[in-house]
Design a protein around this motif. Structure first.
Motif, mmCIF file in Angstrom:
data_model
loop_
_atom_site.group_PDB
_atom_site.id
_atom_site.type_symbol
_atom_site.label_atom_id
_atom_site.label_comp_id
_atom_site.label_asym_id
_atom_site.label_seq_id
_atom_site.Cartn_x
_atom_site.Cartn_y
_atom_site.Cartn_z
ATOM 1 N N ILE A 334 0.833 -1.204 0.000
ATOM 2 C CA ILE A 334 0.000 0.000 0.000
ATOM 3 C C ILE A 334 0.866 1.252 0.000
ATOM 4 O O ILE A 334 0.633 2.192 -0.780
ATOM 5 N N THR A 335 1.891 1.274 0.870
ATOM 6 C CA THR A 335 2.781 2.434 0.939
ATOM 7 C C THR A 335 3.457 2.685 -0.389
ATOM 8 O O THR A 335 3.578 3.830 -0.851
ATOM 9 N N LYS A 336 3.892 1.616 -1.052
ATOM 10 C CA LYS A 336 4.601 1.769 -2.321
ATOM 11 C C LYS A 336 3.650 2.203 -3.442
ATOM 12 O O LYS A 336 4.045 2.963 -4.333
ATOM 13 N N GLU A 338 0.962 4.060 -2.945
ATOM 14 C CA GLU A 338 0.694 5.472 -2.667
ATOM 15 C C GLU A 338 1.829 6.343 -3.183
ATOM 16 O O GLU A 338 1.602 7.409 -3.760
ATOM 17 N N ARG A 339 3.053 5.872 -2.986
ATOM 18 C CA ARG A 339 4.224 6.633 -3.430
ATOM 19 C C ARG A 339 4.306 6.666 -4.955
ATOM 20 O O ARG A 339 4.591 7.713 -5.544
ATOM 21 N N ARG A 340 4.064 5.530 -5.571
ATOM 22 C CA ARG A 340 4.211 5.430 -7.024
ATOM 23 C C ARG A 340 3.153 6.259 -7.755
ATOM 24 O O ARG A 340 3.455 6.959 -8.735
ATOM 25 N N TYR A 341 1.891 6.173 -7.283
ATOM 26 C CA TYR A 341 0.792 6.796 -8.035
ATOM 27 C C TYR A 341 0.262 8.068 -7.378
ATOM 28 O O TYR A 341 -0.662 8.680 -7.899
ATOM 29 N N ASN A 342 0.837 8.457 -6.248
ATOM 30 C CA ASN A 342 0.396 9.647 -5.513
ATOM 31 C C ASN A 342 -1.106 9.579 -5.234
ATOM 32 O O ASN A 342 -1.872 10.491 -5.563
ATOM 33 N N VAL A 343 -1.504 8.474 -4.604
ATOM 34 C CA VAL A 343 -2.892 8.273 -4.209
ATOM 35 C C VAL A 343 -2.936 8.004 -2.704
ATOM 36 O O VAL A 343 -1.913 7.759 -2.075
ATOM 37 N N THR A 344 -4.124 8.050 -2.142
ATOM 38 C CA THR A 344 -4.330 7.670 -0.747
ATOM 39 C C THR A 344 -5.118 6.365 -0.712
ATOM 40 O O THR A 344 -6.163 6.239 -1.360
ATOM 41 N N ILE A 345 -4.585 5.380 0.016
ATOM 42 C CA ILE A 345 -5.241 4.068 0.106
ATOM 43 C C ILE A 345 -5.640 3.816 1.555
ATOM 44 O O ILE A 345 -4.805 3.865 2.462
ATOM 45 N N ILE A 346 -6.928 3.545 1.752
ATOM 46 C CA ILE A 346 -7.457 3.236 3.081
ATOM 47 C C ILE A 346 -7.836 1.766 3.104
ATOM 48 O O ILE A 346 -8.686 1.318 2.317
ATOM 49 N N ASN A 347 -7.194 1.006 3.981
ATOM 50 C CA ASN A 347 -7.441 -0.435 4.050
ATOM 51 C C ASN A 347 -8.324 -0.764 5.253
ATOM 52 O O ASN A 347 -7.905 -0.662 6.399
ATOM 53 N N LYS A 348 -9.560 -1.161 4.985
ATOM 54 C CA LYS A 348 -10.490 -1.550 6.038
ATOM 55 C C LYS A 348 -10.412 -3.054 6.346
ATOM 56 O O LYS A 348 -11.006 -3.526 7.311
ATOM 57 N N ASN A 349 -9.689 -3.782 5.504
ATOM 58 C CA ASN A 349 -9.540 -5.224 5.684
ATOM 59 C C ASN A 349 -8.238 -5.494 6.443
ATOM 60 O O ASN A 349 -7.188 -5.712 5.852
ATOM 61 N N GLU A 350 -8.313 -5.487 7.773
ATOM 62 C CA GLU A 350 -7.112 -5.588 8.591
ATOM 63 C C GLU A 350 -6.390 -6.917 8.438
ATOM 64 O O GLU A 350 -5.176 -7.007 8.664
ATOM 65 N N LYS A 351 -7.114 -7.973 8.055
ATOM 66 C CA LYS A 351 -6.470 -9.271 7.883
ATOM 67 C C LYS A 351 -5.442 -9.259 6.752
ATOM 68 O O LYS A 351 -4.524 -10.072 6.719
ATOM 69 N N LEU A 352 -5.633 -8.350 5.813
ATOM 70 C CA LEU A 352 -4.715 -8.268 4.676
ATOM 71 C C LEU A 352 -3.348 -7.682 5.039
ATOM 72 O O LEU A 352 -2.356 -7.954 4.370
#
Length: 391
Positions: A334-336, A338-352
């Motif tokens: 997710i961090t990578k 966000e860095r690559r595409y300059n987006v914000t990613i919110i992960n609600k699936n904690e198991k992932l």
């Protein structure tokens, strides 16, 4: 910090600019809460050590610092009143540091002749060039800019996505510039010796405007870069990646040193690379020597180094728009992304979050990348503007 040895080690790292942010806070807190008298060097001794630091091997710095501490312990505590006969003023390092440091981080500017760090939002759209004095210049990928030193001399020229420094221009003293690449962008930099550097998104590189004869060619990297180093047997090229130094004479290699990664990875395409801790002196007989086609990984937690054969193209494909994940947790992916595409990613699936994945992409859009994860791994998501919600 319960022992003198722990205090000494931490202060030494602080003075040599090797502390993490957390360790810096510990030093400052300790100085604020302790009545320091006999275990610390004078202000003058500290400044002498710091003034010599750029020209000093780590081993020599360690010896000098130990001698300073030994001397300080042998001296009697001296009064600070100016009329006293002995003028060697033992000011507590707490007071001296806190006065000089201000809030704690300005010591880089006062002692190490570095500018105070200019706050930088990696999610901005601007490539930023920071000069030695802290002033900044905005770099447009489609523009042309002449880079000038403090005297108005042109030391570099930018044309589009490439900045080239003049080979002969600039001072005969080390003067540093810092280039900061935001999320979603890449950039190229040609150093004064002809070394070509490809900078990945979310990367900061600090480098000399001009390399000095008789001195190592050293640069400082946070993030990821591919180096095509100009050959110069008399002047080793050293990439400092926090606690790791990568030493070459002229070769092609990739260094990845992002903060979320447990490892700093060095992938060698051609030539030879030496890997060693940044507080050590290079020793070809003791340090790790990387061969072409191998990846050397520095474990940030225990400072160990291990190597393994790899397909180097996997780790350098980002230069041409590729994207690769190898045994990587989803939270790091997710961090990578966000860095690559300059987006914000919110992960609600904690198991992932801690599940690990392998995937490789060519020059794909974020929509296609997320679609892959949905099709192969059943990861549900929605995209709205620049925000991705994983359900």
């Amino acid at each position: 910090m319960n022992s003198n040895s722990e205090i000494k080690t931490l202060l030494q790292k602080f003075i040599l600019n090797q502390c993490t942010a957390e360790e810096i806070e510990q030093v400052i807190a300790y100085c604020r809460n302790t009545n320091l008298t006999e275990d610390f060097p004078t202000v003058e001794d500290v400044q002498k050590l710091l003034n010599e630091m750029p020209k000093m091997e780590a081993q020599k710095a360690d010896s000098i610092f130990n001698n300073i501490l030994a001397t300080a312990k042998e001296e009697t505590v001296i009064e600070l009143h100016p009329k006293k006969s002995n003028r060697r003023k033992y000011i507590s390092i707490a007071a001296s540091l806190l006065v000089l440091l201000g809030i704690g981080f300005a010591y880089k500017q006062v002692f190490l002749n570095k500018p105070a760090e200019v706050p930088f939002d990696f999610k901005s759209t601007d490539i930023v060039l920071q000069m030695e004095d802290g002033t900044v210049q905005i770099i447009s990928e489609n523009g042309k800019v002449k880079v000038q030193d403090k005297n108005g001399n042109i030391v570099g020229n930018q044309d589009g996505d490439k900045l080239v420094y003049e080979k002969e221009a600039g001072s005969d003293q080390l003067v540093y510039n810092t280039l900061k690449i935001p999320y979603g962008k890449k950039f190229r930099l040609e150093l004064s010796d002809g070394t070509m550097v490809h900078l990945n998104s979310g990367t900061t590189l600090r480098y000399p405007v001009k390399f000095i004869a008789g001195e190592n060619r050293q640069v400082f990297l946070d993030g990821e870069a591919f180096f095509d180093v100009a050959k110069d047997k008399k002047h080793p090229f050293i990439v400092n990646a926090d606690e790791l130094n990568v030493r070459v004479l002229g070769t092609h290699f990739n260094v990845s040193n992002y903060p979320e990664d447990a490892l700093t990875d060095v992938v060698l395409v051609e030539g030879s690379v030496g890997m060693y801790r940044s507080n050590e002196e290079f020793d070809a007989n003791k340090n790790t020597i990387l061969k072409p086609g191998y990846r050397g990984s520095f474990n940030k937690e225990n400072a160990s180094i291990f190597t393994k054969p790899v397909i180097t193209e996997i780790y350098t494909s980002w230069i041409n728009g590729g994207l690769t994940f190898r045994n990587m947790t989803f939270k790091n992916i997710i961090t990578k992304l966000e860095r690559r595409y300059n987006v914000t990613i919110i992960n609600k699936n904690e198991k992932l979050a801690n599940e690990k994945f392998n995937a490789s992409f060519k020059e794909e859009s974020i929509d296609n990348v997320m679609s892959y994860f949905n099709e192969i791994h059943g990861i549900n998501y929605t995209i709205k503007n620049n925000q991705i919600l994983i359900k």
